[in-house]
Scaffold this active site. Structure first.
Site, PDB file in Angstrom:
ATOM      1  N   THR A  11       0.821  -1.215   0.000  1.00  0.00           N
ATOM      2  CA  THR A  11       0.000   0.000   0.000  1.00  0.00           C
ATOM      3  C   THR A  11       0.856   1.267   0.000  1.00  0.00           C
ATOM      4  O   THR A  11       0.707   2.141  -0.861  1.00  0.00           O
ATOM      5  CB  THR A  11      -0.912  -0.015   1.256  1.00  0.00           C
ATOM      6  N   ILE A 134       0.759  13.240   8.801  1.00  0.00           N
ATOM      7  CA  ILE A 134       0.982  14.434   9.638  1.00  0.00           C
ATOM      8  C   ILE A 134       2.490  14.569   9.882  1.00  0.00           C
ATOM      9  O   ILE A 134       3.107  13.639  10.401  1.00  0.00           O
ATOM     10  CB  ILE A 134       0.261  14.325  11.013  1.00  0.00           C
ATOM     11  N   GLY A 185     -11.184  -2.905   6.354  1.00  0.00           N
ATOM     12  CA  GLY A 185      -9.737  -3.010   6.094  1.00  0.00           C
ATOM     13  C   GLY A 185      -8.903  -2.064   6.937  1.00  0.00           C
ATOM     14  O   GLY A 185      -7.737  -1.851   6.657  1.00  0.00           O
ATOM     15  N   LYS A 203       4.600   4.196  18.448  1.00  0.00           N
ATOM     16  CA  LYS A 203       4.702   5.572  17.943  1.00  0.00           C
ATOM     17  C   LYS A 203       5.074   6.536  19.066  1.00  0.00           C
ATOM     18  O   LYS A 203       5.861   7.464  18.873  1.00  0.00           O
ATOM     19  CB  LYS A 203       3.384   5.968  17.277  1.00  0.00           C
TER      20      LYS A 203
HETATM   21  N1  HSE Z   1      -2.694   0.248  12.252  1.00  0.00           N
HETATM   22  C1  HSE Z   1      -2.334   1.640  12.208  1.00  0.00           C
HETATM   23  C2  HSE Z   1      -3.548   2.470  12.615  1.00  0.00           C
HETATM   24  C3  HSE Z   1      -1.855   1.997  10.837  1.00  0.00           C
HETATM   25  O1  HSE Z   1      -4.662   1.942  12.742  1.00  0.00           O
HETATM   26  O2  HSE Z   1      -3.385   3.670  12.826  1.00  0.00           O
HETATM   27  C4  HSE Z   1      -1.019   3.229  10.776  1.00  0.00           C
HETATM   28  O3  HSE Z   1       0.162   3.144  11.495  1.00  0.00           O
END
Ligand code: HSE
Length: 444
Positions: A11, A134, A185, A203
């Site tokens: 993706t 972002i 998805g 993160k």
């Molecule tokens: N699985 C992550 C989310 C994808 O739902 O934000 C982006 O890092």
């Protein structure tokens, strides 16, 4: 000309290729040089991704990128830990700069990767690893460099935010909202990382290391997911004036006094991911669906908020290409390493606070038998542990059965909350395990 090789044509790889090809002209006009997508490696080069590539770009052999002396920047977009880490280390040792969106790898093994990059005088771009499109890494490393960061509050997992929004708007339960997220998805096939706060913690480890000059500390982050939140909790939170959000929180405590009051950087930093009640009128409470937002308070700038798409091919590709351009500009000026990576600057020496030591306001959902004297028993235990009640909600009658007893408490210590709950859960009038949610925002 700067040559790029992408490993991973999924993706984000497809989004990045679309941007590099479709916006090649505008980027070249803005930078004054050309960025050429020389090669893309993937195990599957047959599938139609809706993009037309010049002949010879696609390969199934990542080594053709890693060993190509003409390639300046390797973009790793396969995700996961292996072989992603091997590719990244090989690229670094071959003196290639690296751009990656791999938050799980950086959060857990990044200290080693950044050290290797420093040793080989190459850069690692990782803007796309947090909050997709972002540009939050640039905000912390550059835009807010003048500030002592007092607090970071982030909605940085789109899947869990979608689930909580769906539960709030439609009154449905967690499992149904999760199914819907999977159908669309958004959630991974194994959604554990999203719903257990692990992805947010990956993160947060990255954001906190930049904001507080600390090594990547994923293992020291307190992590709690959204699986125990019910639509009833969301409704009660609403009655009390709050929304429930999965927040990733980093804050200096005690808050180092602002610059204007002669503050010095010191103390400890709280790092935690958990469902959080936030006053409904706060801007971050209004961030719904798959969107991400990060609130940052700096001692010079004050309150700031960054909002946008946290995932997806083109938003994440936007951040990948931004890193490519930054590195390319530095290459052109012979100035790579101009902005230090993680762990390259002197640590501020902040200690990470144990969750037991934090203080917050608390929401409790006790499951109590509807009998006379229950409230006094529960409040007695809370009082004994210095927890003061701000409001109580009890609704519905189930003669002989259990009903939810909701208590909102003033600021208390987590250690006291844990002790109280352990004691309350043993009371004969209590039917089930107590749920508590930390409350952030102004004290009522
Ligand atoms: N699985 C992550 C989310 C994808 O739902 O934000 C982006 O890092």
């Amino acid at each position: 000309m700067i040559n790029i090789g992408i490993i991973g044509f999924g993706t984000v790889g497809t989004g990045t290729a679309k941007i590099l090809i479709g916006n090649r002209d505008i980027i070249s006009r803005r930078t004054g040089f050309d960025i050429n997508l020389k090669r893309i490696a993937d195990v599957d080069i047959k599938r139609d991704r809706g993009i037309k590539l010049p002949k010879g770009v696609l390969t199934t052999d990542a080594e053709k990128i890693l060993n190509d002396p003409e390639i300046d920047i390797v973009v790793e977009l396969i995700g996961g830990k292996r072989p992603a880490k091997d590719f990244i280390l090989k690229a670094i040792r071959n003196k290639k700069h690296v751009v990656t969106a791999n938050k799980a790898l950086l959060a857990t093994e990044g200290n080693e990767i950044f050290a290797e990059a420093k040793k080989n005088s190459v850069e690692i771009g990782f803007e796309a690893s947090v909050a997709g499109g972002i540009p939050i890494i640039k905000v912390i490393r550059e835009g807010l460099i003048a500030n002592r960061i007092m607090a970071v509050y982030g909605i940085i997992n789109g899947t869990s935010n979608y689930i909580l929004t769906k539960m709030t708007d439609e009154g449905i339960e967690f499992s149904d909202a999760l199914k819907e997220a999977q159908r669309l998805g958004y959630a991974e096939a194994d959604p554990t990382f999203d719903i257990e706060g692990i992805d947010s913690a990956h993160k947060l480890a990255i954001l906190a290391s930049l904001a507080y000059n600390i090594p990547l500390s994923f293992n020291k982050i307190y992590k709690e997911g959204i699986t125990r939140i019910t639509s009833q909790d969301i409704e009660f939170a609403g009655e009390l004036g709050y929304k429930i959000k999965l927040l990733a929180i980093a804050k200096a405590t005690p808050p180092s006094p602002p610059l204007s009051r002669g503050g010095v950087w010191g103390g400890e930093v709280e790092l935690r991911v958990h469902p959080t009640m936030v006053p409904k009128d706060y801007l971050i409470s209004k961030v719904d669906g798959v969107f991400n937002a990060i609130y940052i308070n700096g001692d010079a700038v004050g309150d700031t908020l960054y909002y946008g798409r946290g995932a997806g091919d083109m938003p994440t590709g936007s951040s990948i290409v931004s890193d490519i351009v930054d590195i390319a500009r530095n290459i052109k000026k012979g100035a790579t390493g101009r902005i230090p990576g993680i762990g390259s600057v002197k640590s501020a020496g902040l200690k990470i606070k144990n969750i037991q030591e934090i203080e917050a306001m608390y929401y409790f959902r006790f499951s109590a038998f509807d009998k006379p004297g229950v409230l006094s028993k529960v409040s007695g235990v809370l009082g004994k542990h210095n927890i003061s009640i701000a409001s109580v909600i009890q609704k519905g009658r189930k003669v002989g059965g259990a009903v939810p007893l909701i208590v909102l408490a003033h600021r208390a210590k987590e250690r006291d909350v844990v002790k109280s709950v352990a004691e309350i859960d043993k009371l004969p009038v209590v039917a089930d395990k107590t749920l508590y949610i930390r409350v952030e925002g102004r004290e009522e």
